[in-house]
Design a protein around this motif. Structure first.
Motif, mmCIF file in Angstrom:
data_model
loop_
_atom_site.group_PDB
_atom_site.id
_atom_site.type_symbol
_atom_site.label_atom_id
_atom_site.label_comp_id
_atom_site.label_asym_id
_atom_site.label_seq_id
_atom_site.Cartn_x
_atom_site.Cartn_y
_atom_site.Cartn_z
ATOM 1 N N TYR A 84 0.314 -1.253 0.475
ATOM 2 C CA TYR A 84 -0.102 -0.063 0.173
ATOM 3 C C TYR A 84 0.803 1.507 -0.246
ATOM 4 O O TYR A 84 1.312 2.152 0.658
ATOM 5 C CB TYR A 84 -1.157 -0.335 1.514
ATOM 6 N N SER A 230 -11.001 -12.559 -6.916
ATOM 7 C CA SER A 230 -9.856 -11.402 -7.782
ATOM 8 C C SER A 230 -9.632 -12.184 -9.487
ATOM 9 O O SER A 230 -9.758 -12.982 -9.433
ATOM 10 C CB SER A 230 -8.653 -11.097 -7.504
ATOM 11 N N GLY A 256 -2.507 4.593 -8.990
ATOM 12 C CA GLY A 256 -3.030 3.130 -9.222
ATOM 13 C C GLY A 256 -1.338 2.226 -8.778
ATOM 14 O O GLY A 256 -0.713 2.783 -7.989
ATOM 15 N N LEU A 257 -2.109 1.068 -9.291
ATOM 16 C CA LEU A 257 -1.342 -0.074 -9.090
ATOM 17 C C LEU A 257 0.256 0.366 -8.810
ATOM 18 O O LEU A 257 0.869 0.287 -9.896
ATOM 19 C CB LEU A 257 -1.475 -1.178 -9.590
ATOM 20 N N LEU A 258 1.309 0.320 -7.280
ATOM 21 C CA LEU A 258 2.379 0.063 -7.035
ATOM 22 C C LEU A 258 3.122 1.404 -7.650
ATOM 23 O O LEU A 258 3.961 1.097 -8.689
ATOM 24 C CB LEU A 258 3.008 -0.733 -7.933
ATOM 25 N N PHE A 301 -1.986 -10.299 -5.350
ATOM 26 C CA PHE A 301 -2.583 -8.756 -4.154
ATOM 27 C C PHE A 301 -3.945 -8.556 -3.728
ATOM 28 O O PHE A 301 -4.413 -10.094 -4.227
ATOM 29 C CB PHE A 301 -2.670 -7.624 -5.900
ATOM 30 N N HIS A 303 -6.531 -7.759 -4.913
ATOM 31 C CA HIS A 303 -7.602 -7.426 -5.551
ATOM 32 C C HIS A 303 -7.389 -8.479 -7.134
ATOM 33 O O HIS A 303 -8.099 -8.554 -8.060
ATOM 34 C CB HIS A 303 -8.430 -6.250 -6.181
ATOM 35 N N TRP A 306 -1.174 -12.101 -10.451
ATOM 36 C CA TRP A 306 -0.444 -11.891 -11.508
ATOM 37 C C TRP A 306 0.760 -13.117 -11.216
ATOM 38 O O TRP A 306 1.166 -14.624 -9.914
ATOM 39 C CB TRP A 306 0.864 -10.172 -11.412
#
Length: 354
Positions: A84, A230, A256-258, A301, A303, A306
């Motif tokens: 996060y 997810s 957004g993500l990362l 993750f 949600h 990968w």
DNA sequence: AATGCGTGGGT
DNA sequence: TACCCAAGCAT
């Protein structure tokens, strides 16, 4: 609730907490800045995970001024692995605001402190009660679980609207002599006694005040509807070396993500009718020759999943490298903040057979 | 209100 | 294995 019952709950909880509380680093201080740091780190994160991060962070950034002056990359490196990552940037943003507009003094009322980035209803109440002794609610997942059992509250805690019920219950119950111990006591109880499964009711200081225990339904509470499943993405990543032995790294977008973390060039498959080499050429403006597999693993993750496959590669020709990309030495890459899946690839690459 | 946002540990 | 969970917040 009648006054005698509330007095009983307060005194049982507070005396239990003062007697039995765990010895945690952030419990050695009431410095609002340090409490703030600890509370942000603890958002959705286990105590055992946070402890070493908190120690390093406070050693490096002991004051609001020191954090306000930090560079973002350096800050994210301190946060690396904690997850996060927007928490880190929001924390710094809030701290800068305090340094610039509050004379470096963290506000001590809910209205002002809630304006700061990253401080929501829970964190506001936690800082106010723990650092300043202000009788404010701090309702997190623990508090909802504990009070849903003690007070037999059967509302769905997955619904945002439900939290108001618990905030009002806390404001009614809270020990105005020691709101810090009361709020922390509720959370401590949820962490060590009133756990999600197999609550240790026989050790609980609120056993005789607990409606769920009285009715034998502690295992049925709290009520919480399930979250949706997810999705899975297939991700292929390439660790590309040029003739100088430098490796190509890419900075992710700022939202957004990362966000703002660094990664190796990657493509999400399946993409019809194109090879990894072709997609890399299109997305990164370079021609590469794909080499052997480095590793493969699944990264989950909250949600998203990968499914990772990473490969060695060498640069054949460079055309137009995007600004977000850089050729870096091994030592330089070690200094960039990278998310856990990229660290797994990087570590496997460094340990590979040559 | 519902969704996006990490990671590691437990069962 | 495949969930669930953990001191939430921003949008």
């Amino acid at each position: 609730m009648n006054e005698l019952y509330k007095k009983n709950v307060r005194e049982s909880l507070v005396s239990w907490f003062l007697e039995e509380k765990r010895d945690l680093p952030w419990r050695k201080t009431t410095d609002p800045y340090k409490i703030w740091v600890s509370e942000v780190m603890l958002q959705q994160t286990k105590v055992d995970t946070v402890i070493p991060y908190y120690e390093r962070f406070i050693a490096k950034y002991p004051s609001p001024q020191s954090l306000a002056n930090a560079e973002e990359g350096e800050l994210l490196k301190e946060w690396e692995g904690l997850g996060y990552y927007s928490r880190a940037r929001n924390l710094q943003s809030g701290v800068k605001e305090v340094v610039e507009h509050y004379n470096s003094v963290v506000p001590s009322n809910r209205k002002e402190i809630s304006k700061l980035k990253g401080i929501g209803p829970y964190t506001a109440g936690a800082i106010l009660s723990i650092a300043y002794g202000v009788p404010e609610h701090a309702v997190d997942g623990n508090v909802m679980r504990v009070l849903s059992r003690v007070l037999l509250i059967k509302e769905d805690i997955a619904k945002p609207k439900t939290k108001k019920i618990f905030e009002e219950a806390v404001m009614d119950l809270i020990d105005r002599e020691n709101p810090s111990a009361f709020n922390q006591g509720l959370m401590e109880l949820g962490a060590v006694i009133c756990t999600p499964t197999k609550p240790k009711c026989l050790l609980c200081p609120l056993r005789e005040n607990c409606s769920a225990f009285f009715e034998g339904v502690q295992d049925e509470l709290p009520i919480k509807t399930i979250q949706k499943k997810s999705k899975t993405h297939k991700v292929k990543t390439v660790v590309i070396q040029n003739k100088d032995g430098h490796v190509l790294l890419e900075k992710r977008a700022s939202k957004g993500l990362l966000a703002n973390m660094w990664q190796f060039p990657m493509v999400e498959l399946p993409t019809p009718n194109h090879t990894v080499e072709e997609i890399v050429e299109h997305d990164y403006g370079i021609e590469i020759e794909k080499g052997p597999l480095i590793n493969e693993f699944k990264h989950v993750f909250s949600h998203l999943v990968w499914e990772m496959e990473s490969f060695e590669a060498i640069l054949k020709q460079e055309k137009e490298l995007p600004n977000r990309c850089k050729w870096l030495t091994i030592e330089e890459i070690n200094l960039q903040p990278m998310p856990v899946p990229m660290l797994k690839i990087w570590n496997a690459w460094k340990e590979r057979e040559i």
